[in-house]
Motif scaffolding. Structure first.
Motif, PDB file in Angstrom:
ATOM      1  N   GLU A 108       0.833  -1.205   0.000  1.00 19.34           N
ATOM      2  CA  GLU A 108       0.000   0.000   0.000  1.00 19.34           C
ATOM      3  C   GLU A 108       0.866   1.252   0.000  1.00 19.34           C
ATOM      4  OE1 GLU A 108      -3.677   1.143   0.243  1.00 19.34           O
ATOM      5  OE2 GLU A 108      -3.117  -0.361  -1.239  1.00 19.34           O
ATOM      6  N   LEU A 109       1.977   1.221   0.747  1.00 23.06           N
ATOM      7  CA  LEU A 109       2.900   2.349   0.704  1.00 23.06           C
ATOM      8  C   LEU A 109       3.483   2.510  -0.704  1.00 23.06           C
ATOM      9  CD1 LEU A 109       4.868   1.918   4.060  1.00 23.06           C
ATOM     10  CD2 LEU A 109       3.220   3.715   3.506  1.00 23.06           C
ATOM     11  N   GLU A 110       3.796   1.390  -1.343  1.00 21.16           N
ATOM     12  CA  GLU A 110       4.314   1.445  -2.711  1.00 21.16           C
ATOM     13  C   GLU A 110       3.278   2.043  -3.655  1.00 21.16           C
ATOM     14  OE1 GLU A 110       7.393  -2.369  -2.477  1.00 21.16           O
ATOM     15  OE2 GLU A 110       5.396  -2.613  -3.364  1.00 21.16           O
ATOM     16  N   ARG A 111       2.033   1.630  -3.498  1.00 20.19           N
ATOM     17  CA  ARG A 111       0.971   2.164  -4.354  1.00 20.19           C
ATOM     18  C   ARG A 111       0.828   3.675  -4.146  1.00 20.19           C
ATOM     19  NH1 ARG A 111      -3.737   4.039  -4.137  1.00 20.19           N
ATOM     20  NH2 ARG A 111      -3.831   3.801  -1.868  1.00 20.19           N
ATOM     21  N   ALA A 112       0.824   4.114  -2.876  1.00 14.18           N
ATOM     22  CA  ALA A 112       0.701   5.537  -2.597  1.00 14.18           C
ATOM     23  C   ALA A 112       1.894   6.310  -3.155  1.00 14.18           C
ATOM     24  CB  ALA A 112       0.597   5.764  -1.091  1.00 14.18           C
ATOM     25  N   SER A 113       3.067   5.708  -3.155  1.00 16.94           N
ATOM     26  CA  SER A 113       4.265   6.373  -3.643  1.00 16.94           C
ATOM     27  C   SER A 113       4.293   6.472  -5.162  1.00 16.94           C
ATOM     28  CB  SER A 113       5.505   5.612  -3.158  1.00 16.94           C
ATOM     29  OG  SER A 113       6.683   6.147  -3.702  1.00 16.94           O
ATOM     30  N   CYS A 118      -2.566   9.359  -5.803  1.00 24.27           N
ATOM     31  CA  CYS A 118      -2.114   9.831  -4.488  1.00 24.27           C
ATOM     32  C   CYS A 118      -0.901  10.744  -4.674  1.00 24.27           C
ATOM     33  CB  CYS A 118      -1.759   8.630  -3.615  1.00 24.27           C
ATOM     34  SG  CYS A 118      -1.625   9.022  -1.861  1.00 24.27           S
ATOM     35  N   PRO A 119      -1.074  11.858  -5.402  1.00 27.49           N
ATOM     36  CA  PRO A 119       0.097  12.649  -5.788  1.00 27.49           C
ATOM     37  C   PRO A 119       0.726  13.454  -4.661  1.00 27.49           C
ATOM     38  CG  PRO A 119      -1.911  13.746  -6.501  1.00 27.49           C
ATOM     39  CD  PRO A 119      -2.332  12.420  -5.933  1.00 27.49           C
ATOM     40  N   GLY A 120      -0.050  13.791  -3.619  1.00 27.96           N
ATOM     41  CA  GLY A 120       0.475  14.735  -2.643  1.00 27.96           C
ATOM     42  C   GLY A 120       0.857  14.178  -1.307  1.00 27.96           C
ATOM     43  N   ASP A 179      16.372  -0.712   1.273  1.00 27.72           N
ATOM     44  CA  ASP A 179      16.187  -0.340  -0.129  1.00 27.72           C
ATOM     45  C   ASP A 179      14.721  -0.083  -0.449  1.00 27.72           C
ATOM     46  OD1 ASP A 179      18.886  -0.528  -0.656  1.00 27.72           O
ATOM     47  OD2 ASP A 179      18.783  -2.616  -1.297  1.00 27.72           O
ATOM     48  N   ARG A 180      13.837  -0.907   0.104  1.00 26.68           N
ATOM     49  CA  ARG A 180      12.407  -0.730  -0.191  1.00 26.68           C
ATOM     50  C   ARG A 180      11.909   0.601   0.356  1.00 26.68           C
ATOM     51  NH1 ARG A 180       8.667  -5.894   0.642  1.00 26.68           N
ATOM     52  NH2 ARG A 180       7.364  -4.614  -0.711  1.00 26.68           N
ATOM     53  N   MET A 181      12.360   0.980   1.558  1.00 30.89           N
ATOM     54  CA  MET A 181      11.924   2.253   2.118  1.00 30.89           C
ATOM     55  C   MET A 181      12.502   3.420   1.319  1.00 30.89           C
ATOM     56  SD  MET A 181       9.850   1.368   4.344  1.00 30.89           S
ATOM     57  CE  MET A 181       9.419  -0.199   5.121  1.00 30.89           C
ATOM     58  N   ARG A 182      13.703   3.280   0.825  1.00 30.35           N
ATOM     59  CA  ARG A 182      14.288   4.332  -0.014  1.00 30.35           C
ATOM     60  C   ARG A 182      13.522   4.470  -1.327  1.00 30.35           C
ATOM     61  NH1 ARG A 182      19.238   3.867  -2.060  1.00 30.35           N
ATOM     62  NH2 ARG A 182      19.390   6.155  -2.139  1.00 30.35           N
ATOM     63  N   GLN A 183      13.048   3.355  -1.870  1.00 25.02           N
ATOM     64  CA  GLN A 183      12.239   3.412  -3.087  1.00 25.02           C
ATOM     65  C   GLN A 183      10.895   4.082  -2.824  1.00 25.02           C
ATOM     66  OE1 GLN A 183      11.818  -0.584  -4.501  1.00 25.02           O
ATOM     67  NE2 GLN A 183      14.002  -0.863  -4.884  1.00 25.02           N
ATOM     68  N   ILE A 184      10.253   3.698  -1.720  1.00 31.22           N
ATOM     69  CA  ILE A 184       8.921   4.231  -1.401  1.00 31.22           C
ATOM     70  C   ILE A 184       8.985   5.732  -1.153  1.00 31.22           C
ATOM     71  CG2 ILE A 184       7.128   4.240   0.376  1.00 31.22           C
ATOM     72  CD1 ILE A 184       7.683   1.179   0.654  1.00 31.22           C
ATOM     73  N   PHE A 185       9.953   6.158  -0.353  1.00 27.09           N
ATOM     74  CA  PHE A 185      10.038   7.567   0.034  1.00 27.09           C
ATOM     75  C   PHE A 185      11.062   8.282  -0.841  1.00 27.09           C
ATOM     76  CE2 PHE A 185       8.644   5.323   3.942  1.00 27.09           C
ATOM     77  CZ  PHE A 185       7.365   5.851   3.987  1.00 27.09           C
ATOM     78  N   LYS A 186      10.808   8.252  -2.118  1.00 24.90           N
ATOM     79  CA  LYS A 186      11.713   8.876  -3.090  1.00 24.90           C
ATOM     80  C   LYS A 186      11.848  10.372  -2.813  1.00 24.90           C
ATOM     81  CE  LYS A 186      12.450   9.463  -8.077  1.00 24.90           C
ATOM     82  NZ  LYS A 186      12.511  10.937  -8.093  1.00 24.90           N
ATOM     83  N   ASP A 187      13.076  10.862  -2.892  1.00 22.65           N
ATOM     84  CA  ASP A 187      13.413  12.275  -2.729  1.00 22.65           C
ATOM     85  C   ASP A 187      13.218  12.805  -1.307  1.00 22.65           C
ATOM     86  OD1 ASP A 187      14.176  12.672  -5.421  1.00 22.65           O
ATOM     87  OD2 ASP A 187      12.073  12.898  -6.005  1.00 22.65           O
ATOM     88  N   VAL A 188      12.876  11.940  -0.355  1.00 26.44           N
ATOM     89  CA  VAL A 188      12.763  12.388   1.033  1.00 26.44           C
ATOM     90  C   VAL A 188      14.178  12.516   1.602  1.00 26.44           C
ATOM     91  CG1 VAL A 188      11.897  11.836   3.342  1.00 26.44           C
ATOM     92  CG2 VAL A 188      10.502  11.311   1.325  1.00 26.44           C
ATOM     93  N   PRO A 189      14.532  13.692   2.129  1.00 28.42           N
ATOM     94  CA  PRO A 189      15.924  13.890   2.569  1.00 28.42           C
ATOM     95  C   PRO A 189      16.351  13.009   3.730  1.00 28.42           C
ATOM     96  CG  PRO A 189      14.772  15.995   2.322  1.00 28.42           C
ATOM     97  CD  PRO A 189      13.732  14.924   2.225  1.00 28.42           C
ATOM     98  N   VAL A 190      15.402  12.722   4.667  1.00 32.95           N
ATOM     99  CA  VAL A 190      15.796  12.003   5.881  1.00 32.95           C
ATOM    100  C   VAL A 190      14.763  10.926   6.197  1.00 32.95           C
ATOM    101  CG1 VAL A 190      16.362  12.181   8.326  1.00 32.95           C
ATOM    102  CG2 VAL A 190      16.872  14.099   6.798  1.00 32.95           C
ATOM    103  N   ILE A 191      15.227   9.683   6.310  1.00 34.54           N
ATOM    104  CA  ILE A 191      14.381   8.561   6.737  1.00 34.54           C
ATOM    105  C   ILE A 191      15.062   7.929   7.943  1.00 34.54           C
ATOM    106  CG2 ILE A 191      13.280   6.387   6.076  1.00 34.54           C
ATOM    107  CD1 ILE A 191      13.801   7.201   3.128  1.00 34.54           C
ATOM    108  N   ALA A 261       3.097  -1.395  -8.855  1.00 34.00           N
ATOM    109  CA  ALA A 261       2.346  -0.694  -7.813  1.00 34.00           C
ATOM    110  C   ALA A 261       1.472   0.431  -8.323  1.00 34.00           C
ATOM    111  CB  ALA A 261       3.320  -0.145  -6.769  1.00 34.00           C
ATOM    112  N   ASP A 262       1.781   1.007  -9.456  1.00 36.65           N
ATOM    113  CA  ASP A 262       1.046   2.167  -9.959  1.00 36.65           C
ATOM    114  C   ASP A 262      -0.359   1.752 -10.387  1.00 36.65           C
ATOM    115  OD1 ASP A 262       0.098   4.438 -11.166  1.00 36.65           O
ATOM    116  OD2 ASP A 262       1.914   4.837 -12.318  1.00 36.65           O
ATOM    117  N   ASP A 263      -1.387   2.246  -9.677  1.00 38.45           N
ATOM    118  CA  ASP A 263      -2.747   1.832  -9.993  1.00 38.45           C
ATOM    119  C   ASP A 263      -3.313   2.530 -11.227  1.00 38.45           C
ATOM    120  OD1 ASP A 263      -3.217   4.361  -9.029  1.00 38.45           O
ATOM    121  OD2 ASP A 263      -4.275   3.713  -7.210  1.00 38.45           O
TER     122      ASP A 263
END
Length: 554
Positions: A108-113, A118-120, A179-191, A261-263
């Motif tokens: 679901e996180l992948e789908r939202a990403s 779910c653009p925003g 790696d999966r979290m880095r893929q999901i939260f693309k461009d997020v500076p800090v995880i 994941a892209d619906d």
């Protein structure tokens, strides 16, 4: 005026004019929380972040399964995201609270990403806090690693080169939680997350409390890693990562993930991508097995009849080279559970009819029975595959006494496949002094409980005749999941309770009786037996006390 006023007066007027101008209000930051377990971390943040600057939005809506999609539809945009929940290392965040049914699948996180619907939600994120075990563990999570190496060796690669290829593939395809979290939260500076075990909610909250008391809110939502926060959580292996960017060397892994994941993408396009994967290295298709299987299991009859989907499936079914590679890989899989999944995918893609699928499963089970050593996983697999009795009678051949197949685990697998001899041997193992044999019998009974009263009486009589001790307790515990109503079997158990010198045996019997239909025993008689014959007044909770309380309650 400017000419008449001295210079210092001009400075004073400029300062007064600046002070009189209204200050631009700092934008309010949105802290999104996903609380599927304890709210300790969320409430700690809430106490220390001023309401004038931070707005809290809980994304989980109790009782609503599509809560994340609902947040997408409401155009929620997060500056900070806090996820609190146990993490299974790859598939979902979940709760250990019995009254909480909400959970968060990673899919679901992948789908939202990945999805335009779910653009925003994650597009403005500056920081993510993942309060769950192994959320940033860098180790590959694929259970198929050794299988993939063997597959590469079968294709002709030397073992060392096969391992190197696997490491390269795993890195390229994001096989670790990190790696999966880095893929999901693309461009997020800090995880922020944890590379191994995370602290429980109250402990995490107290650590977070100390950090926020010392630093206040000045380091929150700034998009820069906090050395102070990492220092406070250093005893708990907190780690930090950055979301993937467009310059990341493994960005293709995210693109591949989003293909599934892209619906916005039609099912036919996703199947076309699966076909591309199946034409790559067999090891790559194995790494995508979870995603492929999630897709194929959604293909019901109406979906398969859509023209574009039918064409995509026909193209896959007609690819003889890919079919042979895939089935060879399936037959070479050492883990039986992986082999079953590959066989099921081959059926769903049109490479096997239902009859051919059963032939492949029968071949696999025959090879499994030929192994010198098998255990609980194989017993569970065999019982699950034959839940409807489709394979009953297929493996009733005689077993040579003293052979590798002449043991309890093999007998239990044969029992799962409909063998009367195997069932009798497995039930007899309940009375064994060998703990390993009892464990196998218990595993079998979880799938094939005793429902015949005569068979149940025989097992209870055998247990009652055992010498008091650990073996007898284990045998009794094997019946703990059964609902006993046979009068003769229940009387045998109460008689055993009265005469055994063992408190542990009595406690195990009480565990059976508390779940049983006790009408034939008589409430008063049973209560007197328990009160007069119990061997110990042990302190603390135990099944004997629980049963006595149940009988004393009107």
């Amino acid at each position: 005026m400017r000419r008449l006023l001295p210079p210092h007066h001009l400075v004073f007027l400029a300062a007064a004019s600046w002070a009189a101008a209204p200050l631009a209000a700092a934008p309010v930051q949105t802290v999104c929380t996903i609380t599927v377990n304890s709210a300790d971390e969320k409430e700690t943040f809430r106490r220390h972040l001023p309401e004038a600057k931070y707005r809290f939005v809980e994304l989980v809506e109790r009782g609503r399964p599509d809560w994340l999609a609902s947040s997408c539809r409401e155009a929620v945009s997060c500056d900070v995201l806090v996820i609190s929940g146990h993490y299974d290392g790859g598939n979902e965040f979940f709760s250990d609270q019995l009254d909480v049914r909400e959970f968060l699948p990673v899919s679901e996180l992948e789908r939202a990403s990945c999805s335009g619907s779910c653009p925003g939600l994650f597009s403005q994120l500056k920081e993510v806090y993942l309060f769950g075990c192994n959320t940033l563990n860098p180790q590959p999570q694929s259970s198929a690693s050794s299988e993939i190496v063997r597959g590469l060796v079968r294709e002709g690669l030397p073992p060392k080169e096969a391992k190197r290829q696997l490491q390269s593939l795993a890195a390229a395809h994001g096989e670790s939680s990190r790696d999966r979290m880095r893929q999901i939260f693309k461009d997020v500076p800090v995880i922020y997350g944890f590379s191994s075990s995370a602290p429980l909610g109250p402990i995490a909250a107290s650590t977070l409390e100390r950090y926020l008391r010392s630093s206040g809110e000045r380091e929150i939502a700034r998009g820069h890693p906090s050395g102070r926060l990492l220092g406070y959580f250093a005893p708990f292996s907190m780690a930090v990562a950055q979301g993937m960017t467009d310059t990341d060397p493994h960005l293709q892994a995210r693109r591949d993930m989003c293909q599934f994941a892209d619906d916005r993408r039609p099912v036919a396009e996703k199947l076309d991508f699966v076909h591309q994967l199946l034409q790559r290295h067999a090891a790559e298709a194995r790494l995508y097995l979870d995603r492929i299987q999630r897709l194929t299991t959604t293909l019901d009859a109406p979906a398969r009849q859509e023209p574009a989907v039918a064409r995509a499936l026909q193209a896959i079914a007609g690819d003889a080279a890919a079919r042979e590679r895939f089935l060879d890989d399936a037959r070479g899989a050492e883990q039986a559970t992986v082999r079953v999944r590959l066989i099921d995918v081959a059926r769903d893609l049109g490479w096997l009819t239902e009859d051919k699928r059963w032939e492949e499963l029968a071949l696999m089970l025959g090879e499994l029975l030929a192994r010198p050593e098998i255990g609980v996983p194989e017993v569970g697999l065999a019982c699950s595959l034959n839940a409807q009795g489709d394979l009953d009678g297929a493996f009733n051949r005689r077993v040579v006494p003293g052979s590798a197949a002449d043991d309890v685990p093999h007998a239990a697998v044969r029992a799962c496949l409909g063998s009367a001899e195997g069932r009798a041997r497995t039930l007899q193992a309940l009375l064994s002094a060998n703990e390993a044999d009892v464990v196998i019998a218990q595993a079998y009974l979880r799938h094939r409980p005793i429902s015949d009263d005569a068979e149940l009486r025989g097992v209870v009589a055998g247990i009652a005749a055992m010498a008091p001790g650990d073996a007898q307790v284990r045998a009794l515990e094997s019946l703990g999941r059964h609902y006993l109503s046979d009068e003769e079997a229940l009387h045998m158990l109460t008689d055993l309770f009265a005469r055994t010198p063992s408190w542990d045996v009595q406690n195990a019997i009480a565990g059976i009786l508390i779940r049983a239909d006790r009408q034939s025993l008589g409430r008063t008689r049973l209560l007197l037996t328990l009160l007069e014959q119990r061997r110990s007044l042990a302190s603390g909770s135990n099944m004997v006390d629980a049963l006595i309380l149940r009988l004393q309650t009107p």
